[in-house]
Write a protein that holds these residues in place. Structure first.
Motif, PDB file in Angstrom:
ATOM      1  N   GLY A 110       1.603   2.171   4.341  1.00  0.00           N
ATOM      2  CA  GLY A 110       1.367   3.346   3.498  1.00  0.00           C
ATOM      3  C   GLY A 110       2.587   3.704   2.675  1.00  0.00           C
ATOM      4  O   GLY A 110       2.481   4.061   1.496  1.00  0.00           O
ATOM      5  N   ILE A 111       3.766   3.601   3.294  1.00  0.00           N
ATOM      6  CA  ILE A 111       5.008   3.848   2.562  1.00  0.00           C
ATOM      7  C   ILE A 111       5.186   2.804   1.464  1.00  0.00           C
ATOM      8  O   ILE A 111       5.583   3.121   0.334  1.00  0.00           O
ATOM      9  N   LEU A 112       4.872   1.556   1.793  1.00  0.00           N
ATOM     10  CA  LEU A 112       4.963   0.485   0.802  1.00  0.00           C
ATOM     11  C   LEU A 112       4.014   0.748  -0.362  1.00  0.00           C
ATOM     12  O   LEU A 112       4.371   0.575  -1.528  1.00  0.00           O
ATOM     13  N   TYR A 113       2.790   1.187  -0.048  1.00  0.00           N
ATOM     14  CA  TYR A 113       1.808   1.506  -1.095  1.00  0.00           C
ATOM     15  C   TYR A 113       2.330   2.609  -2.010  1.00  0.00           C
ATOM     16  O   TYR A 113       2.115   2.586  -3.223  1.00  0.00           O
ATOM     17  N   ASN A 114       3.041   3.580  -1.431  1.00  0.00           N
ATOM     18  CA  ASN A 114       3.597   4.688  -2.214  1.00  0.00           C
ATOM     19  C   ASN A 114       4.791   4.276  -3.059  1.00  0.00           C
ATOM     20  O   ASN A 114       5.336   5.100  -3.800  1.00  0.00           O
TER      21      ASN A 114
END
Length: 376
Positions: A110-114
């Protein structure tokens, strides 16, 4: 992340509904605007209004995408629920380790997606957005799994009701420190207070309330838990009759939607705050859609027509990540740009959307045909 080849038959309607959900994120939300350019029919504007999120209170069908995905994660769990609390701890450790890894990996993805790596290496940890869609899915699934693994249905129902009622009482009747009770504005809500003191890094678009913030993770657990109940009902379809099961699921969805809008009179439906009324409305629509998709795909011979949705749903996590990390617009222009520019101007927006979807479908079709299913 592992690549597996499942040995048992997948529930086609579950994949199809998950794929329909993801379809709008991949570019489907642009179809109505393109059709309006092509036809000039103002009715497309009505549909287009439902391809954006509500500004604050209220509900559009685009608001359903996220909670529907959480609901479906619960459905998958409910198809084969398992209690492990009677197992020796050494046997339970395997489940706990797997659940913990899934929780951590989805939060990291999720952090990577952000694009949450701050200003680049070395990472600026205070400039990372830690809250995410995948993170909320992980948290809701994790706590739902703990309940399913360690409690019975009665306890799960009581827990779901307690969460919804407790959340309502907190947001509407308990004063926020330095504020007032019942303040459901962005700046004055309990959600803003929790995010200010407990959410590290930055919030979405630097808002005072992150739509995936700390406090609103709690009612999202109920979306997953209600999905478990729906999955348990679907698992009994052969026993009670497929059409009867579908009717029960559909009726339960209608009741939930009505109860949610009734509660809206006092506790407004709000996605950003993930209010209890929002949970009931989204759970209701999720159940209705699952019933419709089960009837069309698993009872009636609709699998061929649903194939585009099925291949999206079978690899939903990887294509969701790719929607942020891959420039699909550039890829579609590279492959189909000449075709798009060759058609009349009024057709070009629609052809551009179709091209964008086509390149993603080709990748997903290739993975599906080779039975490559990437799961977390």
């Amino acid at each position: 992340m592992t690549t597996t080849q499942p040995t048992r038959k997948r529930l086609a309607s579950l994949d199809a509904l998950r794929g329909m959900d993801m379809f709008w994120i991949l570019g489907g939300q642009s179809l109505f605007a393109a059709l309006f350019v092509l036809t000039g029919w103002t009715g497309w504007k009505v549909f287009e209004a439902h391809t954006v999120h509500s500004v604050w209170h209220g509900f559009t069908f685009y608001d359903l995408i996220f909670p529907l995905f959480i609901f479906l994660s619960g459905v998958a769990m409910g198809l084969a629920p398992k209690r492990i609390d009677h197992f020796p701890f050494d046997e339970r450790k395997v489940y706990y380790r797997k659940a913990g890894k899934r929780l951590l990996l989805l939060c990291l993805l999720g952090i990577l997606y952000n694009h949450g790596w701050g200003t680049g290496m070395p990472m600026a940890l205070d400039e990372i957005r830690y809250a995410s869609v995948l993170g909320r899915i992980a948290i809701a699934w994790f706590f739902c799994a703990m309940l399913v693994w360690h409690t019975g249905v009665r306890t799960q129902i009581i827990t779901a009701a307690a969460i919804l009622v407790g959340y309502w009482l907190l947001l509407c009747f308990v004063p926020v420190p330095g504020g007032s009770a019942g303040d459901l504005s962005a700046a004055g809500s309990w959600n803003a207070w929790f995010d200010a003191y407990l959410l590290p890094g930055i919030s979405y678009q630097n808002r005072v309330v992150d739509p995936e913030g700390v406090l609103s993770n709690i009612p999202a657990i109920v979306n997953a838990l209600m999905g478990v109940f729906a999955g348990q009902l679907v698992a009994r379809a052969q026993q009670i009759g497929e059409w009867k099961m579908t009717a029960l699921l559909f009726a339960a969805g209608v009741v939930s939607v009505c109860l949610g809008w009734l509660w809206d009179l006092q506790f407004p439906v709000n996605k950003e705050l993930w209010t209890s009324s929002f949970v009931l409305v989204t759970v209701g629509w999720s159940a209705i859609l699952l019933a419709v998709f089960y009837a069309l795909v698993d009872i009636l011979p609709g699998q061929r027509a649903a194939y585009p949705f099925v291949i999206i749903g079978a690899n939903s996590i990887i294509i969701y990540l790719a929607s942020s990390l891959v420039n699909w617009g550039y890829v579609s222009q590279s492959v189909f740009g000449g075709v798009v520019r060759a058609v009349p101007a009024a057709w070009q927006p629609l052809m551009a959307v179709i091209a964008l979807l086509a390149v993603q479908m080709l990748v997903l079709h290739w993975m599906y045909r080779r039975k490559i299913f990437v799961s977390v």
